[in-house]
Scaffold this motif. Sequence first.
Motif, PDB file in Angstrom:
ATOM      1  N   SER A  51     -22.833 -44.792  83.517  1.00  0.00           N
ATOM      2  CA  SER A  51     -23.259 -46.038  84.143  1.00  0.00           C
ATOM      3  C   SER A  51     -23.561 -47.049  83.050  1.00  0.00           C
ATOM      4  O   SER A  51     -24.695 -47.398  82.793  1.00  0.00           O
ATOM      5  CB  SER A  51     -24.477 -45.798  85.031  1.00  0.00           C
ATOM      6  OG  SER A  51     -25.448 -45.094  84.291  1.00  0.00           O
ATOM      7  N   GLY A  52     -22.491 -47.472  82.338  1.00  0.00           N
ATOM      8  CA  GLY A  52     -22.682 -48.435  81.267  1.00  0.00           C
ATOM      9  C   GLY A  52     -22.654 -49.849  81.802  1.00  0.00           C
ATOM     10  O   GLY A  52     -22.542 -50.099  83.001  1.00  0.00           O
ATOM     11  N   GLN A  53     -22.763 -50.789  80.900  1.00  0.00           N
ATOM     12  CA  GLN A  53     -22.680 -52.198  81.256  1.00  0.00           C
ATOM     13  C   GLN A  53     -21.222 -52.596  81.409  1.00  0.00           C
ATOM     14  O   GLN A  53     -20.335 -51.902  80.933  1.00  0.00           O
ATOM     15  CB  GLN A  53     -23.324 -53.026  80.125  1.00  0.00           C
ATOM     16  CG  GLN A  53     -24.806 -52.767  79.954  1.00  0.00           C
ATOM     17  CD  GLN A  53     -25.598 -53.229  81.161  1.00  0.00           C
ATOM     18  OE1 GLN A  53     -25.399 -54.332  81.622  1.00  0.00           O
ATOM     19  NE2 GLN A  53     -26.468 -52.354  81.679  1.00  0.00           N
ATOM     20  N   PRO A  54     -20.949 -53.728  82.063  1.00  0.00           N
ATOM     21  CA  PRO A  54     -19.573 -54.226  82.060  1.00  0.00           C
ATOM     22  C   PRO A  54     -19.144 -54.577  80.643  1.00  0.00           C
ATOM     23  O   PRO A  54     -19.965 -55.035  79.843  1.00  0.00           O
ATOM     24  CB  PRO A  54     -19.637 -55.474  82.952  1.00  0.00           C
ATOM     25  CG  PRO A  54     -21.052 -55.791  83.129  1.00  0.00           C
ATOM     26  CD  PRO A  54     -21.821 -54.532  82.934  1.00  0.00           C
ATOM     27  N   PRO A  64     -18.958 -55.878  72.040  1.00  0.00           N
ATOM     28  CA  PRO A  64     -20.002 -55.864  73.070  1.00  0.00           C
ATOM     29  C   PRO A  64     -21.271 -55.195  72.560  1.00  0.00           C
ATOM     30  O   PRO A  64     -21.232 -54.337  71.674  1.00  0.00           O
ATOM     31  CB  PRO A  64     -19.359 -55.067  74.206  1.00  0.00           C
ATOM     32  CG  PRO A  64     -18.213 -54.360  73.604  1.00  0.00           C
ATOM     33  CD  PRO A  64     -17.769 -55.149  72.426  1.00  0.00           C
ATOM     34  N   GLY A  66     -24.476 -52.753  72.925  1.00  0.00           N
ATOM     35  CA  GLY A  66     -24.922 -51.582  73.660  1.00  0.00           C
ATOM     36  C   GLY A  66     -23.771 -50.791  74.236  1.00  0.00           C
ATOM     37  O   GLY A  66     -22.608 -51.010  73.912  1.00  0.00           O
ATOM     38  N   VAL A  68     -21.085 -49.734  76.845  1.00  0.00           N
ATOM     39  CA  VAL A  68     -20.347 -50.362  77.935  1.00  0.00           C
ATOM     40  C   VAL A  68     -19.365 -49.345  78.523  1.00  0.00           C
ATOM     41  O   VAL A  68     -19.012 -48.361  77.888  1.00  0.00           O
ATOM     42  CB  VAL A  68     -19.566 -51.602  77.453  1.00  0.00           C
ATOM     43  CG1 VAL A  68     -20.520 -52.692  77.016  1.00  0.00           C
ATOM     44  CG2 VAL A  68     -18.617 -51.237  76.342  1.00  0.00           C
ATOM     45  N   SER A  69     -18.945 -49.598  79.746  1.00  0.00           N
ATOM     46  CA  SER A  69     -17.944 -48.735  80.363  1.00  0.00           C
ATOM     47  C   SER A  69     -16.586 -49.001  79.708  1.00  0.00           C
ATOM     48  O   SER A  69     -16.343 -50.094  79.211  1.00  0.00           O
ATOM     49  CB  SER A  69     -17.831 -49.028  81.853  1.00  0.00           C
ATOM     50  OG  SER A  69     -19.075 -48.887  82.452  1.00  0.00           O
TER      51      SER A  69
END
Lengths: 115, 502
Positions: A51-54, A64, A66, A68-69
């Motif tokens: 459940s990463g960030q976009p 990006p 952190g 991310v997905s």
Amino acid sequence: MEFLMASLVGILFASALYMMLRRSIVKLVIGLVLLSNAANLLIFTASGLGSGQPPLIPPGADVPVGAVSDPLAQALILTAIVIGFGVLAFAVVLIHRAYEVVGADDMDQMKDTDT
Amino acid sequence: MSHVVALPVLIPLLAGSISLIFWRSHSAQRWIGVIANAALLVASLWLLRETWVHGHLVMHMGNWPAPFGIVLVSDLLAAIMIVLTGITGLATALFSLSSIPREQERFGYYPLLHLLLAGVAGAFLTGDIFNLYVWFEVMLVASFALLILGGERAQMEGAIKYVTLNLLSSALFLTAIGLLYGVAGTLNMADLAVKLAEVPPEQSGLLTVIAMLFMIAFGIKAAAFPLFFWLPASYHTPQVAVSALFAGLLTKVGVYSLFRFFTLIFDQDVAFTHEILLWMAVLTMLSGVLGAAAQYEFRRILSFHSISQIGYMILGLALFTPLALVGGIIYIVHHSIVKASLFQISGLVYRLRGTYELKGLGGLFRSHPWLSILFLIAALSLAGMPPLSGFMAKFIIVRAGLEAGAWVAVFFALLVGLLTLYSMLKIWNEVFWKAGPETQHEVPTRGQSPRLTYYYLPIALFAVMTILLGVAIQPIYEIAERSASQLLDTRGYIEAVLGVQP
């Protein structure tokens, strides 16, 4: 979650192959649908469920921030879905024509070209 | 960045689009087919020359750097396959001029032909495994439509098996791509070769499983044992120009992919994977030729021989020595030429006599001696008689097998050569030598052009090529030898694509 998805993919593959082994050509096409869905879900699972960030790059940064997905897996699945849809449309027309020409929905009556 | 790499894909795509514009004018479509395929052949020879000079040609699509964007890569193996695409494409376009019935041209035969060639060329040139999957699908959709053009019962029945098994193969291919992406996190072939070398040993089992998935997927496309059952069920059903193109080119895409994946990407566990390939090759050779021995229909015999000859090519890969790879590559060249030619001859015989059944044929040597001689050249070349191309190709593979000590494989390779000769002599006796049947079949013309010039032209060109390939093999051998060394030493490929020393 991975276990659930893996089981689902396994069930989809198994039912796809079972449907493809039936004698009816309509069930054969249903098997093809399940097969391509199973492959797509497998890509989705294998590329990592998180459940990463976009995957958006903030202004001024090069990468990006952190976790991310992974967007590539989704791009692959999207491409595969589109291709699968096109091929499936062909398969449906094909079984329709085959049904018209042969007059049966039965693979056992389509053995003339086998040896 | 060299733009010539994209030409073999762009020319057929452009030609297909132009043919669509001339949808109503079939004569325009016919000549666009010939001109575009001649241009494709010229471009492919240019590509081969450039690749020979520079080693590897790489084109980054959209100028994205290598592991992130899609690359088109031409090494010598890809360039050779592209030249074969040009040769069979031009021969098919010429052969189609008089062999395709007019009513089938209406259904878009020529645009589909160009689309098929674009897909094949893309599959040979791409350096990205997902892109390879996309080109496979382009090629498959075009081949589905070409297979059922005409809509006869046999075509529908053959197409259902062809479509099902090829879609199964695509699904397995896609599954394997997904798993490989999960392990390595990249799709670029050169990057995969680097990343897989660094995979920790506890994951090597998973890699072997993925390698097997790829092997099954490509084995279905290449029609290898025990995955070939779609081929004899479908290859004898479409228009004979299409059969010739499929047998000459389409199954080679599977073989090419096996060569690419099992030299560049999966060379971690050669003892295991290539041992399986070896037995696959032996059983493919044997089951194909035994299947052919039982058949009495011209095109079914040829289809089964396609399977058996695929075995020799895979044998070249399975032995995995430089000489064996040279043999495998030369075998691919030889078989493309000879098998397309034999299918076209069967089409000409059908045009003259109206049947493919050996029982109903005969007496062609008396009425058409030149055709008989052309058949004999192609058939003896397929069986491996000197001084034709088949002899050189078989000789190199057998020699490599002896050097590698694969006695069983060598024994079966020679035995299968003998059985191929038996099959070819069966066709010779039944079609050409024995007296003709008393009742002639009605010859259906179906609006085809009455001239036979365009039947003879590609067949004669193929015959010249197989003789030249036999007596003057030196230049081709040198290209194949360098190609084999490129395949075995992957550093050049990786460096050309990624721009770094591996």
